[in-house]
Design an enzyme around this catalytic site. Sequence first.
Site, PDB file in Angstrom:
ATOM      1  N   GLY A   1       0.849  -1.193   0.000  1.00  0.00           N
ATOM      2  CA  GLY A   1       0.000   0.000   0.000  1.00  0.00           C
ATOM      3  C   GLY A   1       0.885   1.244   0.000  1.00  0.00           C
ATOM      4  O   GLY A   1       2.079   1.162  -0.317  1.00  0.00           O
ATOM      5  N   TYR A   2       0.304   2.365   0.372  1.00  0.00           N
ATOM      6  CA  TYR A   2       1.084   3.606   0.369  1.00  0.00           C
ATOM      7  C   TYR A   2       2.339   3.476   1.221  1.00  0.00           C
ATOM      8  O   TYR A   2       3.427   3.816   0.795  1.00  0.00           O
ATOM      9  CB  TYR A   2       0.239   4.775   0.880  1.00  0.00           C
ATOM     10  CG  TYR A   2      -0.821   5.237  -0.089  1.00  0.00           C
ATOM     11  CD1 TYR A   2      -0.469   5.970  -1.209  1.00  0.00           C
ATOM     12  CD2 TYR A   2      -2.166   4.939   0.112  1.00  0.00           C
ATOM     13  CE1 TYR A   2      -1.431   6.402  -2.112  1.00  0.00           C
ATOM     14  CE2 TYR A   2      -3.136   5.370  -0.783  1.00  0.00           C
ATOM     15  CZ  TYR A   2      -2.765   6.096  -1.888  1.00  0.00           C
ATOM     16  OH  TYR A   2      -3.716   6.523  -2.773  1.00  0.00           O
TER      17      TYR A   2
ATOM     18  N   ASN B   1       3.074  -9.149  -1.192  1.00  0.00           N
ATOM     19  CA  ASN B   1       1.779  -8.548  -1.516  1.00  0.00           C
ATOM     20  C   ASN B   1       0.905  -9.578  -2.225  1.00  0.00           C
ATOM     21  O   ASN B   1       1.383 -10.470  -2.913  1.00  0.00           O
ATOM     22  CB  ASN B   1       1.981  -7.316  -2.407  1.00  0.00           C
ATOM     23  CG  ASN B   1       0.764  -6.416  -2.401  1.00  0.00           C
ATOM     24  OD1 ASN B   1       0.260  -6.054  -1.339  1.00  0.00           O
ATOM     25  ND2 ASN B   1       0.278  -6.072  -3.577  1.00  0.00           N
ATOM     26  N   LYS B   2      -0.403  -9.423  -2.056  1.00  0.00           N
ATOM     27  CA  LYS B   2      -1.359 -10.351  -2.660  1.00  0.00           C
ATOM     28  C   LYS B   2      -1.336 -10.241  -4.185  1.00  0.00           C
ATOM     29  O   LYS B   2      -1.379 -11.220  -4.899  1.00  0.00           O
ATOM     30  CB  LYS B   2      -2.763  -9.998  -2.148  1.00  0.00           C
ATOM     31  CG  LYS B   2      -3.646 -11.196  -1.903  1.00  0.00           C
ATOM     32  CD  LYS B   2      -5.082 -10.809  -1.675  1.00  0.00           C
ATOM     33  CE  LYS B   2      -5.291  -9.973  -0.420  1.00  0.00           C
ATOM     34  NZ  LYS B   2      -6.740  -9.850  -0.089  1.00  0.00           N
TER      35      LYS B   2
ATOM     36  N   VAL C   1      -0.723 -12.791   3.370  1.00  0.00           N
ATOM     37  CA  VAL C   1      -0.282 -12.947   4.756  1.00  0.00           C
ATOM     38  C   VAL C   1      -1.429 -13.540   5.571  1.00  0.00           C
ATOM     39  O   VAL C   1      -2.553 -13.052   5.518  1.00  0.00           O
ATOM     40  CB  VAL C   1       0.146 -11.591   5.352  1.00  0.00           C
ATOM     41  CG1 VAL C   1       0.487 -11.737   6.834  1.00  0.00           C
ATOM     42  CG2 VAL C   1       1.326 -11.022   4.576  1.00  0.00           C
TER      43      VAL C   1
ATOM     44  N   GLU D   1     -16.830  11.709  -1.488  1.00  0.00           N
ATOM     45  CA  GLU D   1     -16.071  11.666  -2.738  1.00  0.00           C
ATOM     46  C   GLU D   1     -16.735  10.730  -3.744  1.00  0.00           C
ATOM     47  O   GLU D   1     -16.792  11.019  -4.937  1.00  0.00           O
ATOM     48  CB  GLU D   1     -14.621  11.231  -2.467  1.00  0.00           C
ATOM     49  CG  GLU D   1     -13.836  12.306  -1.722  1.00  0.00           C
ATOM     50  CD  GLU D   1     -12.325  12.155  -1.879  1.00  0.00           C
ATOM     51  OE1 GLU D   1     -11.850  11.006  -1.846  1.00  0.00           O
ATOM     52  OE2 GLU D   1     -11.637  13.178  -2.039  1.00  0.00           O
TER      53      GLU D   1
ATOM     54  N   ASP E   1      -2.262   2.438   8.077  1.00  0.00           N
ATOM     55  CA  ASP E   1      -3.540   2.269   8.779  1.00  0.00           C
ATOM     56  C   ASP E   1      -3.452   1.376  10.016  1.00  0.00           C
ATOM     57  O   ASP E   1      -4.339   1.400  10.864  1.00  0.00           O
ATOM     58  CB  ASP E   1      -4.592   1.669   7.833  1.00  0.00           C
ATOM     59  CG  ASP E   1      -4.863   2.586   6.647  1.00  0.00           C
ATOM     60  OD1 ASP E   1      -4.621   3.805   6.772  1.00  0.00           O
ATOM     61  OD2 ASP E   1      -5.318   2.084   5.609  1.00  0.00           O
TER      62      ASP E   1
ATOM     63  N   ALA F   1      -3.414   8.576   3.510  1.00  0.00           N
ATOM     64  CA  ALA F   1      -2.298   8.262   2.617  1.00  0.00           C
ATOM     65  C   ALA F   1      -1.140   9.205   2.898  1.00  0.00           C
ATOM     66  O   ALA F   1       0.022   8.796   2.940  1.00  0.00           O
ATOM     67  CB  ALA F   1      -2.751   8.393   1.171  1.00  0.00           C
TER      68      ALA F   1
ATOM     69  N   LYS G   1      -5.892  19.031  -5.472  1.00  0.00           N
ATOM     70  CA  LYS G   1      -6.036  17.589  -5.269  1.00  0.00           C
ATOM     71  C   LYS G   1      -5.221  16.844  -6.328  1.00  0.00           C
ATOM     72  O   LYS G   1      -4.471  15.919  -6.006  1.00  0.00           O
ATOM     73  CB  LYS G   1      -7.527  17.228  -5.380  1.00  0.00           C
ATOM     74  CG  LYS G   1      -7.843  15.754  -5.261  1.00  0.00           C
ATOM     75  CD  LYS G   1      -8.039  15.345  -3.836  1.00  0.00           C
ATOM     76  CE  LYS G   1      -8.415  13.878  -3.716  1.00  0.00           C
ATOM     77  NZ  LYS G   1      -8.370  13.442  -2.325  1.00  0.00           N
TER      78      LYS G   1
END
Lengths: 404, 404
Positions: free
Chosen positions: A12-13, A37-38, A81, A170, A300, A317, A377
């Site tokens: 991820g980030y 990673n998956k 994992v 959003e 996270d 993020a 943005k």
Amino acid sequence: MNKKHIVILGAGYGGMMTAAKLQKNLHPNEAEITLINKNDYHYQTTWLHENAAGTLHHDRTKIKIKDVIDSNKVKIVLDEVKCIKPEEKAVKLQNGAIHYDTLIIGLGFETATFGIPGIKEHAFTIGNINNARLLREHLDFNFASYHNELEKKNARLNIVIGGGGFTGIEFAGELANRIPQLCEEYDIEKAQVRIIIMEGAATVLPGFDEQLVEYAMNSLESRGVEFINGALLRECKKDSIVYEKDGKLCELPTMTTIWAAGVRANSIVEKSGFETNGGKVEVRCDMRTPDFEDVFVIGDCALIKNQETGRAYPPTAQIAIQQAETVANNVKASIHQEEMDSFTPNLQGTITSLGNNDAIAEVFGRKLFGWKASCMKKMSDNRYLLKLGGLSLLMKKGKFNFFY
Amino acid sequence: MNKKHIVILGAGYGGMMTAAKLQKNLHPNEAEITLINKNDYHYQTTWLHENAAGTLHHDRTKIKIKDVIDSNKVKIVLDEVKCIKPEEKAVKLQNGAIHYDTLIIGLGFETATFGIPGIKEHAFTIGNINNARLLREHLDFNFASYHNELEKKNARLNIVIGGGGFTGIEFAGELANRIPQLCEEYDIEKAQVRIIIMEGAATVLPGFDEQLVEYAMNSLESRGVEFINGALLRECKKDSIVYEKDGKLCELPTMTTIWAAGVRANSIVEKSGFETNGGKVEVRCDMRTPDFEDVFVIGDCALIKNQETGRAYPPTAQIAIQQAETVANNVKASIHQEEMDSFTPNLQGTITSLGNNDAIAEVFGRKLFGWKASCMKKMSDNRYLLKLGGLSLLMKKGKFNFFY
């Protein structure tokens, strides 16, 4: 020389940026690096609402890990994992196990349903590429079905977004732009379609500047979005939802409920026996877990409190990317037996998109809205791409439609 | 002067072409012409399999009635025909009724399920724009769902085409071209997807030249299509089908069954009390019904037998278009009190598409296959557009990708 094995869980980030930094900062002789990673791709979670609404193709959101990570320097393992065993310095995977000297946990978030019946079975979420494109296709399928049934079903055209936080708002903004296209594609009157944001609090975007929230609501309402505030989702069924408002139970026909009201840290962390606080690891100032010297947590799954207010920083993020810098430095420091850095978030502000060309922002202490905020943005998204993969990645995946 | 009222039911190949001819051949003072259709567009039924597979957008298949028909000369009524009352010279519509002096019935076909359980509820058909795009979205939705379920379901990736006639074969050809795109879009291995054509007869395309049928089967098999011949569909369930082969019942998991094995004339014709033969009106040689002087039948609702063989001509677009010429002439003749023409089909041959750039054809007594046959098909489609709406329609909707 006894090479250390650095294992990063999740691209991820946080995990992706840590891997990108480490491949630059460490010499291949100093350590072996593995990224688990998956999927063979990283994705920009903050763009998923656009993929889900169908306004941006998910190929734009996906970044092939190999486009950023040099597989001569970082070993990429595609696996899932299952469990971490910090006492044994091992990670159990779907198809095997791996040993580490230093571990970086960047396993991201999962949906929290708070036990509301039917959410798991019938609601859609916007959490990864798979469920984002499923939602896109579900919308298309419902619109396509409408004229094929003798008895027309409003439930096919009512779209309920559970939660008026960032994700909900959003997504509503993108959807408001998408609906006219869907109506054209399937010969449906726009007035027949409802987009409803259901929020438990008295207002959407709680915590955001009041004036900007009003701007956001006006922008969305002008494009047909409805708000039901102070309403609690009680049950999600296949073709309706039940919610409570002013002490009364109401039912609303819908085949599309998007659950955007709750996320939590990946439950693997809690299950693996780490000391957690609400599912997250309250990390030391150098981003390591309180109980293990060789385990870093990022993004996270990590909890960091604002020293002044005592409140946790939100899982964004922006913060994950900043943490990656500290974690990469500290992993290097631990190999070189140097002192570690402390992480201090540098909050530059928050920008919430309201669909193409519209947004609200609180940045550098200023309020912005409309086209300016929307440009901010896109620029902020582009800055991340530049940081992660340089100019070539920016050119490939960046958003340059400032005037579109 | 007492103007006659000519009413045309349905804007399919027959009705649309008749209306186009009549607006040219009759002076507005001679007659009032009304065209009644459910939608404000005509569509090319012979292209629907491409819309359903997702290889051609349905906007290409749709032709706005107003783009072809001059509403100063022909009144266009958007309504649904419920019943015809030939004794009263009236047509009952969903929203009213209309009186005629001369009626042209071009109401097309509907699906015949032969009472096989579950077809109506669970199978897809390729009969109009609505169900063609529904099938396209259903395919996308199943592929999108695949990776969102813990237990992977083959039924999502098995596609069964019931019927190896023209529709089934042409759809399979398009689908074979579409599947690799779907696999790419949803990260699915192509080998996991099955396309199965199930045919009751010993061979697909019964009646077609044997050599060409073999060519077609090879072409489709090379792109992963499987054939189960001599098999009868016994039941269609939500996530499987039951079929009988060699006296044994077999079950195959699938969420996508396309019923392409049976059509019949629109049942309104039979219900309205016309003398019918297998649901169709066996018309006189001038295309009028045997029992009413002022009613013409055209296209799929009309039955015409080959005088030599005694067998009925197949319900094709080619014949419907030819009939339109005779019907338009005869309507004009009846107003001018002249003698009517007899209809003689001019069979130019049959072309079956096998997906882009491949086809088989028997035309002008010659066998063609591959690129040549595919070109013939596109040219024949283009000729229709030219005939119906002139150069402007051809340029808008024609197929010019001969080398693509």
